[in-house]
Design an enzyme around this catalytic site. Structure first.
Site, PDB file in Angstrom:
ATOM      1  N   SER A 144     -36.944  41.146   4.798  1.00 38.22           N
ATOM      2  CA  SER A 144     -36.700  41.962   5.263  1.00 38.22           C
ATOM      3  C   SER A 144     -35.637  43.118   4.050  1.00 38.22           C
ATOM      4  CB  SER A 144     -34.750  41.959   5.647  1.00 38.22           C
ATOM      5  OG  SER A 144     -35.212  40.725   6.289  1.00 38.22           O
ATOM      6  N   GLU A 194     -38.160  42.640  13.530  1.00 39.71           N
ATOM      7  CA  GLU A 194     -37.482  44.572  12.919  1.00 39.71           C
ATOM      8  C   GLU A 194     -35.983  44.005  12.219  1.00 39.71           C
ATOM      9  OE1 GLU A 194     -38.101  47.617  12.819  1.00 39.71           O
ATOM     10  OE2 GLU A 194     -40.093  47.020  13.897  1.00 39.71           O
ATOM     11  N   HIS A 213     -34.966  23.838  34.870  1.00 40.48           N
ATOM     12  CA  HIS A 213     -36.366  23.092  35.554  1.00 40.48           C
ATOM     13  C   HIS A 213     -36.728  21.370  35.565  1.00 40.48           C
ATOM     14  CE1 HIS A 213     -38.143  27.477  35.829  1.00 40.48           C
ATOM     15  NE2 HIS A 213     -39.611  26.863  36.813  1.00 40.48           N
ATOM     16  N   GLY A 214     -35.344  20.997  34.586  1.00 35.94           N
ATOM     17  CA  GLY A 214     -35.380  20.098  34.242  1.00 35.94           C
ATOM     18  C   GLY A 214     -36.657  19.624  33.046  1.00 35.94           C
TER      19      GLY A 214
END
Length: 379
Positions: A131, A364, A339-340
């Site tokens: 960054s 970004e 979905h487990g």
């Protein structure tokens, strides 16, 4: 603020959606498992202007504005984030060439990139500097009629598959961010080498590499814009980039929601589809609300960036990236929960969406950096 997509925007959206369903989705799992770069799909996408759609028409592109480009990115990522990233990043760094590059750069490279014949990269981050762009250590020393570049760049998208790209280097090392210059650097130059980064958590179809610059010599004409002005030139495009990342997150979140809705309708427990249980319905309702909120904020950010008010644009771009990326991970997490146990294995795509969405909180500018920017703009 009321916001409505035009008929042209909706046509773009639908065209990319159909391309994704027909060309990307059927091979997404294979590319993820192999970590293979989808060169053929990239070339096919270029036929429809889905590769670097922002490149002006005079250089072979579609000349799309940011909102249109955001729609393309969202639908590519909805089809599959990994392949969507590979296709959508093929023109990485070209905004700098378009705005600040000399005419010969545009003529030589932009048509090839738009046509899918070449790939570009943008080398900014380094092993010790992510960054903190101002802290980069790559050096460009003046030498006769050109410069000699030395340094290492890390986490470079398209590093091993690119033909040309942008390298940020210090031309006046003692001046901090005031001493950074942007260079156009083809990858076939002596001293330019790459090391592919494997074993990524997600977006495995997208190429990632370390770039090593060992006495890479470039001509003075390879300077993009002005010497020592590269940092300020780069700042012009962060709002664009962050808005595009927000659209990536929206696409990944929508893909996870789509999968959860399908599974909730077909999976039965206690003699009924699990989608009839209120606990699942509430999850789906919250997921859909967050996806739509992220989408609306992202489209708003794109329109603000296009409006030209830099302060407002920067704030909305960071808001969109922060909100969309955080909620993309949350939505994908809940899709796994719907979905487990089935969501914990690769038989279903939701585990891939969860892995893929995670990167949007990092590149970004991390979520923490986005909060700093938002607060700074507010104050």
């Amino acid at each position: 603020m009321a916001f409505q997509l035009s008929d042209e925007h909706r046509a773009i959206q639908q065209a990319v959606r159909e391309f994704g369903e027909n060309e990307i989705a059927p091979v997404a799992k294979e590319h993820d498992e192999k970590g293979s770069y989808p060169k053929a799909i990239r070339k096919e996408a270029a036929k429809y202007d889905f590769v670097a759609p922002h490149i002006p028409t005079e250089y072979g592109g579609a000349g799309m504005g940011l909102l249109s480009a955001v729609l393309v990115t969202e639908q590519l990522w909805r089809a599959d984030p990994g392949i969507g990233s590979a296709v959508g990043s093929a023109g990485f760094g070209t905004n700098m060439i378009i705005k600040y590059g000399d005419e010969w750069m545009k003529q030589e490279w932009l048509p090839k990139i738009a046509a899918g014949e070449a790939v570009s990269y943008s080398a900014i981050s380094e092993p010790a500097h992510g960054s903190n762009v101002a802290g980069i250590e790559t050096i460009a020393e003046r030498d006769g009629g050109g410069y000699i570049l030395n340094g290492n760049k890390m986490w470079i998208t398209n590093g091993t598959v690119a033909d040309v790209g942008l390298v940020m280097a210090k031309t006046s090392p003692d001046e901090g961010h005031r001493g950074i210059t942007a260079f156009l650097v083809p990858t076939d130059l002596d001293g330019f080498s790459t090391e592919k980064i494997d074993n990524k958590l997600g977006i495995r179809a997208s190429d990632l590499a370390e770039v090593i610059l060992d006495d890479v010599r470039v001509s003075e004409e390879n300077v993009i814009g002005e010497v020592d002005n590269g940092f300020y030139q780069l700042m012009d495009f962060f709002a664009h980039g962050r808005t595009r990342v927000a659209s990536q997150a929206v696409g990944a979140a929508q893909a996870a929601l789509d999968a959860a809705l399908d599974y909730a309708g077909e999976r039965e427990q206690f003699d009924q589809p699990i989608g009839e249980f209120q606990a699942i319905q509430h999850k789906l309702a919250e997921m859909a609300t967050n996806v739509e909120a992220a989408r609306s904020l992202t489209y708003r950010a794109a329109s603000q960036v296009e409006s030209g008010d830099d302060n407002i644009a920067a704030r909305f771009a960071s808001m969109a990236k922060l909100f969309a990326s955080e909620h993309a991970v949350d939505v994908a997490d809940e899709a796994i929960q719907v979905h487990g146990g089935a969501g914990f294995v690769s038989d279903h795509p939701v585990e891939r969406y969860y892995r893929d969405a995670r990167i949007t909180k990092i590149y970004e500018g991390t979520s923490e950096i986005q909060k700093n920017i938002i607060a700074d703009r507010l104050l």
